[in-house]
Design a protein around this motif. Structure first.
Motif, PDB file in Angstrom:
ATOM      1  N   MET A 109       1.811   2.007  -3.601  1.00 48.64           N
ATOM      2  CA  MET A 109       0.768   2.235  -4.604  1.00 48.64           C
ATOM      3  C   MET A 109       0.531   3.718  -4.863  1.00 48.64           C
ATOM      4  O   MET A 109       0.791   4.577  -4.019  1.00 48.64           O
ATOM      5  CB  MET A 109      -0.546   1.584  -4.154  1.00 48.64           C
ATOM      6  CG  MET A 109      -0.537   0.078  -4.201  1.00 48.64           C
ATOM      7  SD  MET A 109      -2.144  -0.596  -3.680  1.00 48.64           S
ATOM      8  CE  MET A 109      -1.691  -2.309  -3.393  1.00 48.64           C
ATOM      9  N   LYS A 110      -0.019   3.996  -6.047  1.00 53.19           N
ATOM     10  CA  LYS A 110      -0.433   5.353  -6.383  1.00 53.19           C
ATOM     11  C   LYS A 110      -1.602   5.778  -5.490  1.00 53.19           C
ATOM     12  O   LYS A 110      -2.454   4.953  -5.140  1.00 53.19           O
ATOM     13  CB  LYS A 110      -0.905   5.408  -7.834  1.00 53.19           C
ATOM     14  CG  LYS A 110       0.119   5.057  -8.873  1.00 53.19           C
ATOM     15  CD  LYS A 110      -0.514   5.071 -10.262  1.00 53.19           C
ATOM     16  CE  LYS A 110       0.481   4.692 -11.338  1.00 53.19           C
ATOM     17  NZ  LYS A 110      -0.135   4.698 -12.694  1.00 53.19           N
ATOM     18  N   ALA A 115      -4.876   4.699  -6.979  1.00 51.88           N
ATOM     19  CA  ALA A 115      -5.076   3.286  -7.265  1.00 51.88           C
ATOM     20  C   ALA A 115      -6.438   2.796  -6.770  1.00 51.88           C
ATOM     21  O   ALA A 115      -6.951   3.239  -5.734  1.00 51.88           O
ATOM     22  CB  ALA A 115      -3.971   2.454  -6.633  1.00 51.88           C
ATOM     23  N   PHE A 125       0.828  -1.212   0.000  1.00 52.21           N
ATOM     24  CA  PHE A 125       0.000   0.000   0.000  1.00 52.21           C
ATOM     25  C   PHE A 125       0.861   1.260   0.000  1.00 52.21           C
ATOM     26  O   PHE A 125       0.507   2.261  -0.618  1.00 52.21           O
ATOM     27  CB  PHE A 125      -0.953  -0.014   1.190  1.00 52.21           C
ATOM     28  CG  PHE A 125      -2.028  -1.039   1.083  1.00 52.21           C
ATOM     29  CD1 PHE A 125      -3.004  -0.945   0.092  1.00 52.21           C
ATOM     30  CD2 PHE A 125      -2.070  -2.132   1.933  1.00 52.21           C
ATOM     31  CE1 PHE A 125      -3.990  -1.909  -0.037  1.00 52.21           C
ATOM     32  CE2 PHE A 125      -3.060  -3.095   1.828  1.00 52.21           C
ATOM     33  CZ  PHE A 125      -4.012  -2.986   0.836  1.00 52.21           C
ATOM     34  N   ARG A 144      -4.703   6.939   1.167  1.00 53.17           N
ATOM     35  CA  ARG A 144      -3.438   6.474   0.574  1.00 53.17           C
ATOM     36  C   ARG A 144      -3.688   5.831  -0.784  1.00 53.17           C
ATOM     37  O   ARG A 144      -2.837   5.878  -1.667  1.00 53.17           O
ATOM     38  CB  ARG A 144      -2.769   5.480   1.529  1.00 53.17           C
ATOM     39  CG  ARG A 144      -1.400   4.996   1.070  1.00 53.17           C
ATOM     40  CD  ARG A 144      -0.398   6.126   1.072  1.00 53.17           C
ATOM     41  NE  ARG A 144       0.799   5.862   0.276  1.00 53.17           N
ATOM     42  CZ  ARG A 144       0.898   5.913  -1.042  1.00 53.17           C
ATOM     43  NH1 ARG A 144      -0.162   6.221  -1.776  1.00 53.17           N
ATOM     44  NH2 ARG A 144       2.030   5.697  -1.657  1.00 53.17           N
ATOM     45  N   ILE A 145      -4.856   5.198  -0.946  1.00 54.26           N
ATOM     46  CA  ILE A 145      -5.338   4.769  -2.252  1.00 54.26           C
ATOM     47  C   ILE A 145      -6.731   5.362  -2.444  1.00 54.26           C
ATOM     48  O   ILE A 145      -7.395   5.754  -1.476  1.00 54.26           O
ATOM     49  CB  ILE A 145      -5.366   3.236  -2.413  1.00 54.26           C
ATOM     50  CG1 ILE A 145      -6.326   2.591  -1.403  1.00 54.26           C
ATOM     51  CG2 ILE A 145      -3.974   2.655  -2.298  1.00 54.26           C
ATOM     52  CD1 ILE A 145      -6.518   1.091  -1.621  1.00 54.26           C
ATOM     53  N   ARG A 146      -7.165   5.428  -3.696  1.00 48.53           N
ATOM     54  CA  ARG A 146      -8.454   6.067  -3.983  1.00 48.53           C
ATOM     55  C   ARG A 146      -9.616   5.313  -3.343  1.00 48.53           C
ATOM     56  O   ARG A 146     -10.517   5.910  -2.758  1.00 48.53           O
ATOM     57  CB  ARG A 146      -8.674   6.157  -5.485  1.00 48.53           C
ATOM     58  CG  ARG A 146     -10.003   6.838  -5.839  1.00 48.53           C
ATOM     59  CD  ARG A 146     -10.379   6.697  -7.300  1.00 48.53           C
ATOM     60  NE  ARG A 146      -9.333   7.126  -8.199  1.00 48.53           N
ATOM     61  CZ  ARG A 146      -9.511   7.336  -9.496  1.00 48.53           C
ATOM     62  NH1 ARG A 146     -10.699   7.135 -10.047  1.00 48.53           N
ATOM     63  NH2 ARG A 146      -8.518   7.717 -10.253  1.00 48.53           N
TER      64      ARG A 146
END
Length: 321
Positions: free
Chosen positions: A223-224, A227, A220, A251-253
């Motif tokens: 990741m983008k 993401a 995580f 942190r992720i979408r």
């Protein structure tokens, strides 16, 4: 031609018996609709063959009885076999119904990914508020990168759909080899370098010692922030604490989860409250007619068993699939 006694262990055994009897009217067929009754029915009938669905979840599943003499073949009605534990393939053959829901699960993966790129949740909120915002727009899925963890039948089905949508598809499998609809295929050891490339991460590996917790805090962190994660694997493949933090902090979408470490998901779980999580109750494979299709797959395999031919979908206990 063999004439084995067969037990059909499902939550709807009468329907299963009817389907199997169409192809095998000469066999003794017994239905069983509970975990508790299965061991006794095996002892009473001396059943050599069992078709079994994990319809009450993993806890309490009578694996010891289903994998012991007189049983010679256990046909699992789904794809996962982590509820069975270990077995001796010389004593009992285990098969699964891999592929019975691969297309449906792939549609779930594509549909939930699209729900984020189209921001359907926002449109529902705007509709409820009677807010008109034509400038908000949508985002194309085409041109993005999809990382598929696991290239079994479900992974293949996901790759086919993602490729058709114009994504760059990266597949990861235990034994990498060129795979249809994948632009790249890597081994598991490459994952640390692949997390950051994924716009959409689809997880469809079985739960094995090698895959337990494979999507962890380090994943995580790499990741983008844009993401999208889709999990149709098994509870335990993702470490839940870092996933929760990644969703809570942005942190992720966002993501879609169909499997959990504990099922049913407890009412007090914080995952229920996440606005950027699509939470489904292990139902991505549950489409109208899936159960009948699984039983028909078993009936066809039963024909092979009776004729002494190799069975389809034999599970290697050391690999778990």
């Amino acid at each position: 031609m063999k004439h084995p006694t067969v037990i059909l262990h499902t939550n709807a055994p009468d329907e299963a018996v009817t389907i199997v009897a169409e192809q095998h009217p000469d066999l003794p067929l017994h239905g069983c609709d509970s975990y508790e009754a299965l061991p006794g029915l095996i002892a009473e009938t001396g059943a050599e063959v069992i078709y079994s669905v994990r319809f009450q979840g993993g806890p309490g599943y009578p694996a010891a009885a289903a994998l012991s003499p007189p049983v010679r073949w256990l046909s699992v009605g789904g794809s996962g076999v982590d509820h069975l534990g270990a077995w001796d393939p010389q004593a009992v053959t285990v098969t699964n119904a891999a592929g019975v829901a691969a297309d449906m699960m792939a549609e779930y993966a594509l549909g939930t990914a699209l729900s984020f790129t189209l921001d359907l949740a926002r449109y529902r909120r705007d509709q409820a508020a009677r807010a008109w915002d034509p400038d908000a727009g949508v985002e194309p899925l085409e041109g993005k990168t999809c990382l598929i963890l696991g290239l079994g039948k479900t992974g293949h089905a996901v790759a086919r759909r993602m490729k058709a949508m114009g994504l760059h598809v990266i597949g990861v499998r235990a034994r990498p080899k060129p795979t249809a609809n994948c632009d790249e295929v890597h081994g598991m050891a490459a994952l640390p370098d692949l997390w950051a490339r994924a716009d959409v991460l689809v997880i469809c590996v079985p739960l094995l010692p090698s895959t337990r917790g494979i999507v962890d805090g380090a994943a995580f962190a790499a990741m983008k922030p844009t993401a999208i994660l889709v999990d149709v694997s098994r509870g335990g493949v993702i470490e839940e604490a870092p996933l929760l933090e990644a969703l809570q902090t942005g942190r992720i979408r966002g993501g879609a989860r169909d499997v959990y470490a504990q099922e049913p998901l407890p009412p007090e779980s914080p995952f229920w409250d996440l606005p950027n999580l699509i939470l489904t109750p292990h139902s991505s494979a549950v489409y109208d007619g899936w159960a009948a299709r699984s039983v028909r797959m078993f009936a066809e395999n039963l024909g092979r068993y009776r004729r002494g031919e190799p069975l389809s979908n034999i599970v290697d206990p050391t690999r778990g699939y």
